[in-house]
Enzyme design. Structure first.
Site, PDB file in Angstrom:
ATOM      1  N   THR A 127       0.843  -1.194   0.000  1.00  0.00           N
ATOM      2  CA  THR A 127       0.000   0.000   0.000  1.00  0.00           C
ATOM      3  C   THR A 127       0.877   1.242   0.000  1.00  0.00           C
ATOM      4  O   THR A 127       2.091   1.137  -0.035  1.00  0.00           O
ATOM      5  CB  THR A 127      -0.911  -0.004   1.251  1.00  0.00           C
ATOM      6  OG1 THR A 127      -1.917   0.962   1.084  1.00  0.00           O
ATOM      7  CG2 THR A 127      -0.121   0.287   2.512  1.00  0.00           C
ATOM      8  N   GLY A 129       0.238   6.200  -6.797  1.00  0.00           N
ATOM      9  CA  GLY A 129      -0.706   5.288  -7.441  1.00  0.00           C
ATOM     10  C   GLY A 129      -0.472   5.152  -8.934  1.00  0.00           C
ATOM     11  O   GLY A 129      -0.747   4.102  -9.526  1.00  0.00           O
ATOM     12  N   CYS A 146       3.213   2.896  -8.667  1.00  0.00           N
ATOM     13  CA  CYS A 146       3.286   1.633  -7.920  1.00  0.00           C
ATOM     14  C   CYS A 146       2.087   0.738  -8.235  1.00  0.00           C
ATOM     15  O   CYS A 146       0.941   1.156  -8.053  1.00  0.00           O
ATOM     16  CB  CYS A 146       3.335   1.933  -6.418  1.00  0.00           C
ATOM     17  SG  CYS A 146       3.360   0.462  -5.394  1.00  0.00           S
ATOM     18  N   THR A 174      -0.587   0.111  -5.385  1.00  0.00           N
ATOM     19  CA  THR A 174      -1.266   1.296  -4.859  1.00  0.00           C
ATOM     20  C   THR A 174      -2.319   1.732  -5.863  1.00  0.00           C
ATOM     21  O   THR A 174      -2.038   1.820  -7.049  1.00  0.00           O
ATOM     22  CB  THR A 174      -0.249   2.442  -4.644  1.00  0.00           C
ATOM     23  OG1 THR A 174       0.759   2.009  -3.731  1.00  0.00           O
ATOM     24  CG2 THR A 174      -0.918   3.690  -4.103  1.00  0.00           C
TER      25      THR A 174
END
Length: 185
Positions: free
Chosen positions: A2, A157, A160, A163
């Site tokens: 995350t 986001g 990754c 994410t």
């Protein structure tokens, strides 16, 4: 994994996180809530790592906050002590980012408590991307803490794969000194 990011600027401290839960290379859930308010809504906390492990740590940390009347540093140190000495806790794989009106801390799976430079926290698989983005925004813009967290999470986001763009953001009043403007002319 995350991405969790926390920024303190001006009179606000903000923690935000994405909502993706992955199992290996499969997305299991896209709207998990990894950022929460603890201790009468006075402490912000976010987690990265195993979801079940993190919930166990949230419960333990909230118990320590209650035990120490909301003293964030004391609760974090006591949780870290337990984490290092308790055999069951030692196996938990998670990181916590926690903040109140005065202090921002990272509590690691090794039982470390770290107060980060400039009260900037970024943990999880997208942490390095979010940290780079947040640091650049802190040093080069006048954006508020919430906008910096939101933009840093969006950038993480985009880069990754663990994410996503489903963000949960919480903010609290801050009385800590804003260190991002110190020494600048």
């Amino acid at each position: 994994m995350t991405t969790i990011v926390s920024v303190r600027r001006g009179d606000k401290v903000v923690i935000g996180g994405d909502g993706q839960v992955s199992l290996g290379n499969t997305v299991m859930k896209g709207n998990a809530r990894k950022v929460r308010r603890l201790y009468h809504d006075k402490v912000l906390a976010g987690f990265a790592g195993g979801t079940a492990d993190a919930f166990t740590l949230f419960e333990r940390f909230e118990s320590k906050l209650e035990q120490h009347q909301g003293n964030l540093m004391r609760a974090a140190v006591e949780l870290a002590k337990d984490w290092r000495t308790d055999r069951a806790l030692r196996r938990l794989e998670a990181l916590l980012a926690v903040a109140d009106k005065e202090t921002s801390l990272i509590i690691t799976g090794n039982g470390d408590v770290v107060q980060p430079e400039n009260d900037l926290i970024a943990i999880g698989s997208g942490g390095p991307f979010a940290q780079s983005a947040a640091r650049a925004l802190l040093e080069n813009t006048d954006l508020n803490a919430r906008d910096i967290v939101q933009k840093a999470l969006t950038i993480a986001g985009d880069i990754c794969v663990y994410t996503n763009g489903n963000q949960t953001i919480e903010e609290e009043e801050s009385i800590a000194e804003d260190k991002t403007k110190q020494g600048k002319k």
